[in-house]
Design an enzyme around this catalytic site. Structure first.
Site, PDB file in Angstrom:
ATOM      1  CG  HIS A   1      -4.840  -2.337   4.051  1.00  0.00           C
ATOM      2  ND1 HIS A   1      -5.655  -3.187   3.336  1.00  0.00           N
ATOM      3  CD2 HIS A   1      -5.169  -1.086   3.652  1.00  0.00           C
ATOM      4  CE1 HIS A   1      -6.433  -2.471   2.537  1.00  0.00           C
ATOM      5  NE2 HIS A   1      -6.162  -1.196   2.715  1.00  0.00           N
TER       6      HIS A   1
ATOM      7  CE1 TYR B   1      -4.289  -1.072  -0.423  1.00  0.00           C
ATOM      8  CE2 TYR B   1      -3.397  -2.949   0.770  1.00  0.00           C
ATOM      9  CZ  TYR B   1      -4.386  -2.392  -0.026  1.00  0.00           C
ATOM     10  OH  TYR B   1      -5.450  -3.145  -0.442  1.00  0.00           O
TER      11      TYR B   1
END
Length: 758
Positions: free
Chosen positions: A435, A280
């Site tokens: 996440h 990410y």
């Protein structure tokens, strides 16, 4: 009275001329200061001057022209939105944002009006459609978009399309610009920000995209309100601080600062590590870097590349160091395997970091491997640097990258062998926002592009419509995030923090030791005392290079200490074919599931051995023609399990990867001590196996009364003994230690001791 009229007329005329002058100046601003985001007027002039002389730039430009010309020939496609990720309308609008940005650049560099006309015609089609669009018909997102199923993709679109608009700004008439801004860009930016505060006002890669989308179009239109909203977040909103997104992460902590600058302050550590993980971070680096480039071009007084001690440039280096030898990112937290620095986000990031970060010639070697550049001032700088022969090699060494906004929330430790082939990554970080995975003190281990011990990554088929619309699968929560899916310790078949985000996000592991000063003996060590109540964990990993071994070995020491009796499991997820074991085991006649929850329900039990005596177990397997051996100290009553992912997975969403699990059924404290060898080679052409056996005869753990130390020895088949002692309470290099082991006294300074005896 009559005398006053001429004076009034003069005043009116003066005011008229002032207004006219202002309008003229504004018109002049529009004419003189576009493009000004990733392209500048000076940059365009310089690029045109060098075209045909800068191979990597010329190749990228030619490929871009071919792609855009084909799209223009196919016509304009602006369908009514209806699909999830991977569906036609989703992919079409995604393709549009990429093509529009490229077409705008081609107009500037090639001075061919057909590209400006195409961009304008497509934008007019969007401007005609946008005012009539309701929220997207797919209702799964916490923040639904209009063109896409989630605001995140709407923001992606605007980040790219704002660049296209910037490139054709001066080509358009005032009336054309007013139409686009009134019907498309202003309402679009308002929807992403004030209309979607739960998306825009948070600390997350989603809101970074939202902030940048609003900021980029704000810069093009010189709209200070939008620019300020982007930089500093909305002044107020009505978000419930307990609201969660689709991944279970909190939308906004109470009193938390938001906006682009806050998203630089919070997720990034001083070393440039991004708490969500490299997958990410890679995704977010494009908006971070292109907005920084635009701000540097339009608002240089912000000195954005100096913000937080130059954290954006550091972040690019952090990302490059978080890759394997083939350029693929380590799949920490939610991360799709195969993503690498060849992605378009890293092409941009490397170019921008080179141009604005001091022209580090080692970045040119990465750009050469990428074999493409950003078609702007930064890409020109890269192309010229390569053309002029300035390239030096980017060398990845052992490194520790701190986590947390101030660097105090654990770290990621990477140990690399001298030839950079063997790479260990040990994770002792914070949770990683929504996440994050529940895998304190986990590790993964690589031999070039081969996963010796793997991290599973995410459970998702990104942009493959048949698999849950390209979104996260339910198995991401039931398997990939659970502790048993990782190479780390599990207590009583329960994930760290009970698998609860709100608990895990409050805690982080603690660095104990990182020492890569001696390339032949490198150590990383960390502790965690929050993963399980009343249980302390301490993992130490050592990369040792010695002539007794063909290649460096990896030593893994996982200590645990609890107030009560528990079962402890330590899995190792390998890839390859088992060649041999030094013990007999039982294989069931039919497969049975290893457990019923916390990820165990997804594991088949394929084999089992319960030991009656203390011994050293060994398992050797073959992967990509190289042999690997795991040697482990086993105590009486310990178990060795052979398991495989895939149980309770009727839609085949999970890979069928195998693992070894060392289990200690009933104990309060102890240690798992293992050694991983990389050795030998099998040649399928000559059909000859070289050095296919382990060089280790056994491993011994010393009994020590002093709980502040742990000691063990590796005995080789040559008869040599490698003895290690670790002080578990003092890392001071000047501290001296004396310890007696089997009648022999060891004296040393610093946190650990290593001796080799023939």
């Amino acid at each position: 009275m009559q005398k006053l009229i001429p004076h009034l007329s003069i005043r009116i005329l003066q005011q008229f001329f002032v207004v006219f002058a202002i309008m003229f100046c504004l018109h002049g601003y529009a004419q003189e200061h576009h493009p000004n985001l990733i392209l500048t007027k000076k940059g365009v002039t310089d690029i045109r001057k060098h075209l045909g002389q800068i191979p990597i730039f010329d190749q990228t430009l030619a490929a871009t022209k071919k792609e855009v010309d084909a799209e223009i020939a196919s016509g304009i496609h602006v369908p009514i939105p209806k699909d999830m990720a991977g569906g036609y309308t989703h992919d079409r609008h995604k393709k549009n944002w990429l093509i529009l940005q490229k077409a705008g650049i081609l107009y500037q560099l090639l001075e061919d009006e057909k590209y400006a006309i195409y961009v304008h015609d497509v934008l007019k089609a969007y401007a005609a459609m946008y005012p009539t669009l309701p929220l997207h018909p797919q209702t799964r997102s916490y923040a639904r978009g209009k063109i896409f199923w989630q605001c995140l993709n709407d923001a992606n679109w605007l980040v790219y399309v704002s660049q296209a608009y910037d490139c054709i700004y001066t080509y358009l008439s005032k009336q054309e610009r007013e139409y686009l801004e009134k019907n498309l860009f202003v309402p679009y930016a308002n929807f992403l920000s004030e209309g979607s505060p739960q998306f825009f006002n948070r600390i997350h890669n989603h809101s970074t995209w939202g902030n940048v989308a609003v900021g980029m179009i704000g810069l093009v239109m010189n709209n200070e309100k939008l620019i300020n909203n982007a930089l500093y977040g909305l002044k107020s909103d009505n978000i419930d601080p307990n609201q969660k997104d689709n991944d279970g992460g909190f939308i906004k902590a109470k009193g938390q600062k938001t906006g682009f600058l806050a998203n630089l302050d919070e997720p990034f550590s001083p070393d440039g590590y991004y708490t969500e993980g490299p997958y990410y971070q890679r995704y977010a680096m494009y908006p971070f870097m292109v907005f920084a480039e635009a701000l540097q071009n339009v608002k240089p007084e912000l000195k954005i590349f100096e913000y937080k001690d130059g954290v954006l440039i550091k972040a690019v280096y952090a990302l490059l160091n978080l890759t394997k030898t083939n350029g693929e990112f380590f799949p920490l937290n939610d991360g799709q395997k195969g993503m690498s620095y060849y992605s378009r986000e890293l092409v941009s990031a490397v170019d921008i970091a080179y141009h604005f970060g001091g022209n580090d010639a080692s970045l040119l070697s990465i750009a050469k491997k990428q074999n493409k550049v950003q078609l702007d001032d930064t890409g020109l700088a890269i192309a010229l640097g390569i053309q002029q022969g300035k390239t030096t090699e980017f060398i990845k060494k052992s490194i520790e990258l701190r986590d947390g906004s101030d660097g105090s929330e654990g770290s990621v430790g990477i140990l690399r062998s001298k030839d950079q082939h063997l790479e260990l990554l040990m994770k002792y970080t914070a949770q990683g926002l929504s996440h994050g995975h529940y895998d304190k003190l986990s590790f993964s281990y690589y031999n070039k592009d081969t996963e010796i011990f793997q991290d599973y990554g995410l459970a998702r088929f990104v942009n493959i419509e048949q698999k849950n619309g390209g979104g996260y699968l339910k198995e991401n929560k039931t398997w990939a995030k659970q502790t048993i899916a990782h190479n780390t310790i599990i207590q009583d078949e329960t994930s760290h923090f009970g698998g609860k985000f709100e608990i895990g996000s409050k805690h982080h592991s603690e660095k104990y030791l990182f020492d890569s000063s001696n390339p032949k003996l490198q150590v990383v060590s960390a502790k965690d005392q929050n993963a399980y109540p009343d249980t302390k964990l301490h993992r130490t990993m050592i990369m040792l290079e010695d002539e007794d071994f063909e290649k460096p070995i990896l030593i893994d020491v996982m200590q645990f200490d609890s107030n009560t009796i528990h079962q402890f499991d330590l899995p190792f997820y390998y890839n390859g074919q088992i060649i041999d074991t030094n013990f007999e085991y039982i294989t069931p006649s039919s497969l049975e599931v290893l457990g019923n929850k916390n990820g165990y329900q997804h594991l088949w039990l394929e084999g089992k051995k319960e030991f009656q005596n203390d011994e050293t177990t060994q398992v050797t397997w073959l992967s990509k023609n190289t042999f690997y051996t795991l040697s482990t100290i086993i105590k009486a009553k310990d178990e060795f399990l052979f398991a495989r992912i895939g149980a309770n997975d009727p839609k085949f969403n999970l890979r069928r990867d195998p693992s070894f699990i060392v289990r200690k059924p009933k104990t309060k404290n102890g240690a798992f001590i293992s050694v991983i060898e990389t050795h030998g080679l099998y040649d399928p052409v000559t059909e000859i196996a070289n050095n296919a056996y382990s060089n280790i005869k056994g491993i011994t753990k010393f009994s020590i009364q002093n709980e502040k130390y742990i000691a063990w020895a590796i005995i080789t088949k040559k008869g040599n003994t490698h003895t290690f002692i670790l002080c578990t309470s003092d890392t001071n290099k000047k501290s001296t230690h004396n310890l007696s082991l089997n009648g022999k006294t060891y004296t040393w300074s610093g946190p650990y001791s290593y001796t080799k005896e023939n």
